[in-house]
Motif scaffolding. Structure first.
Motif, PDB file in Angstrom:
ATOM      1  N   GLY A  88     -17.659 -22.191 -35.288  1.00  0.00           N
ATOM      2  CA  GLY A  88     -18.190 -23.096 -34.793  1.00  0.00           C
ATOM      3  C   GLY A  88     -17.319 -23.681 -33.450  1.00  0.00           C
ATOM      4  N   SER A  89     -17.239 -24.924 -33.071  1.00  0.00           N
ATOM      5  CA  SER A  89     -16.726 -25.335 -31.600  1.00  0.00           C
ATOM      6  C   SER A  89     -15.423 -25.874 -31.935  1.00  0.00           C
ATOM      7  CB  SER A  89     -17.622 -26.288 -31.091  1.00  0.00           C
ATOM      8  OG  SER A  89     -18.006 -27.520 -31.602  1.00  0.00           O
ATOM      9  N   ARG A  90     -15.062 -26.361 -33.355  1.00  0.00           N
ATOM     10  CA  ARG A  90     -13.937 -27.109 -33.374  1.00  0.00           C
ATOM     11  C   ARG A  90     -12.793 -26.583 -34.681  1.00  0.00           C
ATOM     12  NH1 ARG A  90     -18.341 -30.189 -34.141  1.00  0.00           N
ATOM     13  NH2 ARG A  90     -17.808 -30.598 -36.063  1.00  0.00           N
ATOM     14  N   TYR A  91     -13.007 -25.466 -34.608  1.00  0.00           N
ATOM     15  CA  TYR A  91     -11.897 -24.752 -35.593  1.00  0.00           C
ATOM     16  C   TYR A  91     -10.816 -24.135 -34.629  1.00  0.00           C
ATOM     17  CZ  TYR A  91      -9.612 -21.977 -38.985  1.00  0.00           C
ATOM     18  OH  TYR A  91      -8.683 -21.514 -39.965  1.00  0.00           O
ATOM     19  N   PHE A  92      -9.461 -24.785 -34.937  1.00  0.00           N
ATOM     20  CA  PHE A  92      -8.550 -24.455 -33.963  1.00  0.00           C
ATOM     21  C   PHE A  92      -7.443 -23.899 -34.780  1.00  0.00           C
ATOM     22  CE2 PHE A  92     -10.408 -28.218 -32.076  1.00  0.00           C
ATOM     23  CZ  PHE A  92     -11.112 -27.706 -30.724  1.00  0.00           C
ATOM     24  N   GLY A  93      -7.623 -23.253 -35.802  1.00  0.00           N
ATOM     25  CA  GLY A  93      -6.890 -22.559 -36.808  1.00  0.00           C
ATOM     26  C   GLY A  93      -6.359 -21.042 -36.342  1.00  0.00           C
ATOM     27  N   PHE A  94      -5.097 -20.525 -36.609  1.00  0.00           N
ATOM     28  CA  PHE A  94      -4.588 -19.301 -36.353  1.00  0.00           C
ATOM     29  C   PHE A  94      -5.067 -18.921 -34.812  1.00  0.00           C
ATOM     30  CE2 PHE A  94      -5.221 -20.164 -40.924  1.00  0.00           C
ATOM     31  CZ  PHE A  94      -4.103 -19.862 -41.323  1.00  0.00           C
ATOM     32  N   PRO A 131       8.737 -28.745 -37.957  1.00  0.00           N
ATOM     33  CA  PRO A 131       7.177 -28.456 -38.239  1.00  0.00           C
ATOM     34  C   PRO A 131       6.459 -29.077 -36.608  1.00  0.00           C
ATOM     35  CG  PRO A 131       8.122 -30.339 -39.379  1.00  0.00           C
ATOM     36  CD  PRO A 131       9.047 -29.730 -38.758  1.00  0.00           C
ATOM     37  N   ALA A 132       5.503 -28.416 -36.375  1.00  0.00           N
ATOM     38  CA  ALA A 132       4.353 -28.608 -35.288  1.00  0.00           C
ATOM     39  C   ALA A 132       3.079 -28.384 -35.827  1.00  0.00           C
ATOM     40  CB  ALA A 132       4.937 -28.058 -34.015  1.00  0.00           C
ATOM     41  N   MET A 133       1.996 -29.271 -34.972  1.00  0.00           N
ATOM     42  CA  MET A 133       0.639 -28.761 -35.192  1.00  0.00           C
ATOM     43  C   MET A 133       0.208 -27.973 -34.041  1.00  0.00           C
ATOM     44  SD  MET A 133      -2.562 -31.352 -35.954  1.00  0.00           S
ATOM     45  CE  MET A 133      -3.007 -31.734 -33.938  1.00  0.00           C
ATOM     46  N   ARG A 134      -0.401 -26.682 -34.526  1.00  0.00           N
ATOM     47  CA  ARG A 134      -1.026 -25.659 -33.723  1.00  0.00           C
ATOM     48  C   ARG A 134      -2.531 -26.129 -33.311  1.00  0.00           C
ATOM     49  NH1 ARG A 134      -2.219 -21.095 -34.980  1.00  0.00           N
ATOM     50  NH2 ARG A 134      -1.777 -19.741 -33.392  1.00  0.00           N
ATOM     51  N   VAL A 135      -2.954 -25.967 -31.939  1.00  0.00           N
ATOM     52  CA  VAL A 135      -4.146 -26.196 -31.713  1.00  0.00           C
ATOM     53  C   VAL A 135      -4.456 -24.636 -30.935  1.00  0.00           C
ATOM     54  CG1 VAL A 135      -5.921 -27.409 -30.435  1.00  0.00           C
ATOM     55  CG2 VAL A 135      -3.835 -28.477 -31.407  1.00  0.00           C
ATOM     56  N   SER A 136      -5.333 -24.043 -31.448  1.00  0.00           N
ATOM     57  CA  SER A 136      -5.732 -22.731 -31.041  1.00  0.00           C
ATOM     58  C   SER A 136      -7.156 -22.639 -30.505  1.00  0.00           C
ATOM     59  CB  SER A 136      -5.405 -21.728 -31.965  1.00  0.00           C
ATOM     60  OG  SER A 136      -5.796 -20.283 -31.255  1.00  0.00           O
TER      61      SER A 136
END
Ligand SMILES: *Cc1c(COP(=O)(O)O)cnc(C)c1O
Length: 470
Positions: free
Chosen positions: A85-91, A435-440
């Motif tokens: 979909g359009s809102r998965y920003f993992g890995f 720690p940080a949050m990753r948006v890919s």
């Protein structure tokens, strides 16, 4: 049910059965993809519990195919992650383009083994076409060679093996015949921000995960060219196009000029970043990159093909046969490319069918538009997150955004809240020890609307967890 008796399959039965199943799958797949935008990005607990329905004892007698697919649709589909979909920003998990999905179905129906040209003329010809297209699209040497494997991990491993064997053969050692015991030393140089799977690949290639010379990286994760050691060859340098957290690109021009003064092979892991070569607007990121000896990217990341599709391009095709010929290693090829003798796999899926279909459907401008859309959405998210009060940690030069709250504990709570909320999905990482949050952003579907909806959800979670003031 339609189970054939005595193992004899009636052809009429097979045809009808195939049609019955494929029509059902078509319906299920369309329904699944239609629901993607409205369902939570990760499955709710009930869906995970329902997976128990698939954990049955292996039936003694075969069961109906339609009923079997029905179980997958009913219990499997709800337990998927909506990475298509359009809102998965993992890995850096890509979505799938319509043309890629459809071509992969067609290719599955054809069931071609792309191991040797004689096994599949269409795969053979499309390999050659795709080789030319990719080299052209990326501006790499037109007589380079292409190897398709399962992903960047295997593509990197394949490149390392080819590089190792060439460099040691120049030093008078035949790795394929004699192995590595007693071989002359080969220096391996990586950047400090090297991808974890590159170290795994080095281990698999017998070069050692810890035996490497690790060059310090700058704040963005770029290899510091000024810190490259003064070495004598043979040397294998592993550079990176797209650091997995920040999206940063190594200084290729400097690395190449360092390498030129030595007997060095420069390999570039561009699992997602290599596509920057296809966009003139990103030329500043990739200066010198074209002068490397081998390049890796993934089809299943930013190009949005189905899994699994790793792409290796090498400057000199003859460096493949030395390492991967399954018979009479030093004979020249009977003819051109033979996957079985130019890469690690024997039998293999004809990944070139899907690559061909996707590239033809997109065209050169479509690839550029896809990449720009992903990068623009990342910029938009970064701007919105910063305006909302989170700290953006990286220079957003590509599709990656790194953010944190002012306290580590709050960053972790924010990530947990975003995942729980399931409007979008972002994962955690470690960035300079914190720690940080990753948006890919890796999906063709992610445009301004999806970015805005995700942004709203993340900022809502940030207020709820106290990561930003409410
Ligand atoms: C994803 C990734 C890999 C590994 O790719 P796979 O397709 O998962 O094998 C290697 N290097 C980088 C920089 C990556 O982003």
């Amino acid at each position: 049910m339609g189970e054939p008796r005595n193992g004899l399959i009636g052809l009429g039965w097979a045809q009808k059965e195939t049609e019955r199943l494929l029509r059902e799958v078509l319906e299920c797949a369309i329904r699944y993809l239609d629901s993607l935008e409205e369902r939570p990005v990760s499955p709710p607990p009930q869906a995970l519990q329902n997976l128990g329905h698939l954990e049955q004892a292996l039936p003694e007698r075969g069961r109906d195919g339609l009923e079997t697919l029905g179980l997958l649709d009913k219990y499997g589909a709800p337990a998927t992650v909506a990475s298509a979909g359009s809102r998965y920003f993992g890995f850096v998990n890509g979505a799938v383009l319509p043309a890629a999905l459809a071509a992969s179905w067609m290719s599955s129906a054809w069931d071609q083994n792309a191991g040797l040209p004689v096994m599949s003329p269409v795969a053979d010809r499309l390999h050659e076409v795709v080789r030319g297209w990719l080299l052209d699209l990326l501006g790499l040497p037109e007589d380079g060679e292409l190897v398709l494997v399962s992903g960047a991990s295997m593509a990197n491993t394949t490149a390392l093996i080819a590089a190792r064997d060439r460099l040691l053969s120049q030093a008078g050692w035949d790795v394929q015949a004699d192995g590595l015991f007693g071989a002359p030393p080969l220096q391996v140089v990586v950047g400090e921000a090297v991808h974890s799977t590159m170290l795994k690949s080095l281990g698999m290639a017998g070069l050692g995960r810890q035996r490497v010379i690790m060059v310090p990286a700058d704040a963005q994760g770029r290899m510091r060219a000024d810190a490259l050691p003064d070495l004598e060859g043979p040397v294998l340098v592993c550079a990176q196009a797209g650091e997995v957290n920040s999206g940063a690109f190594d200084p290729f021009a400097e690395i190449i000029s360092w390498a030129r003064r030595r007997q060095a092979w420069v390999h570039v892991d561009g699992a997602f970043g290599l596509w920057a070569l296809s966009d003139p607007d990103k030329a500043h990121l990739v200066e010198g990159l074209r002068h490397a000896d081998s390049w890796v990217t993934d089809g299943h990341k930013l190009l949005n093909l189905t899994y699994d599709c790793g792409i290796l391009l090498v400057r000199r095709g003859e460096d493949l046969r030395r390492s991967f010929a399954a018979t009479a290693a030093y004979l020249p090829p009977d003819r051109g490319f033979e996957a079985l003798h130019h890469g690690p796999q024997g039998s293999q899926r004809a990944r070139q069918i899907e690559i061909w279909a996707a590239l033809r459907t997109l065209g050169r401008s479509g690839v550029r538009a896809l990449l720009r859309r992903q990068c623009r959405s990342a910029e938009m998210l970064a701007e919105g997150l910063a305006e909302g009060g989170l700290e953006v940690l990286n220079e957003v030069v590509f599709n990656q955004v790194l953010v944190r709250a002012h306290e580590d504990e709050l960053t972790l709570r924010l990530i947990a809240a975003v995942q729980q909320d399931a409007t979008c999905w972002c994962g955690p990482t470690d960035w300079h020890g914190r720690p940080a949050m990753r948006v890919s952003v890796s999906s063709w579907r992610t445009g301004p609307q999806a970015a805005q909806r995700s942004l709203t959800a993340i900022l809502r979670c940030a207020r709820q967890t106290g990561a930003i003031a409410s």
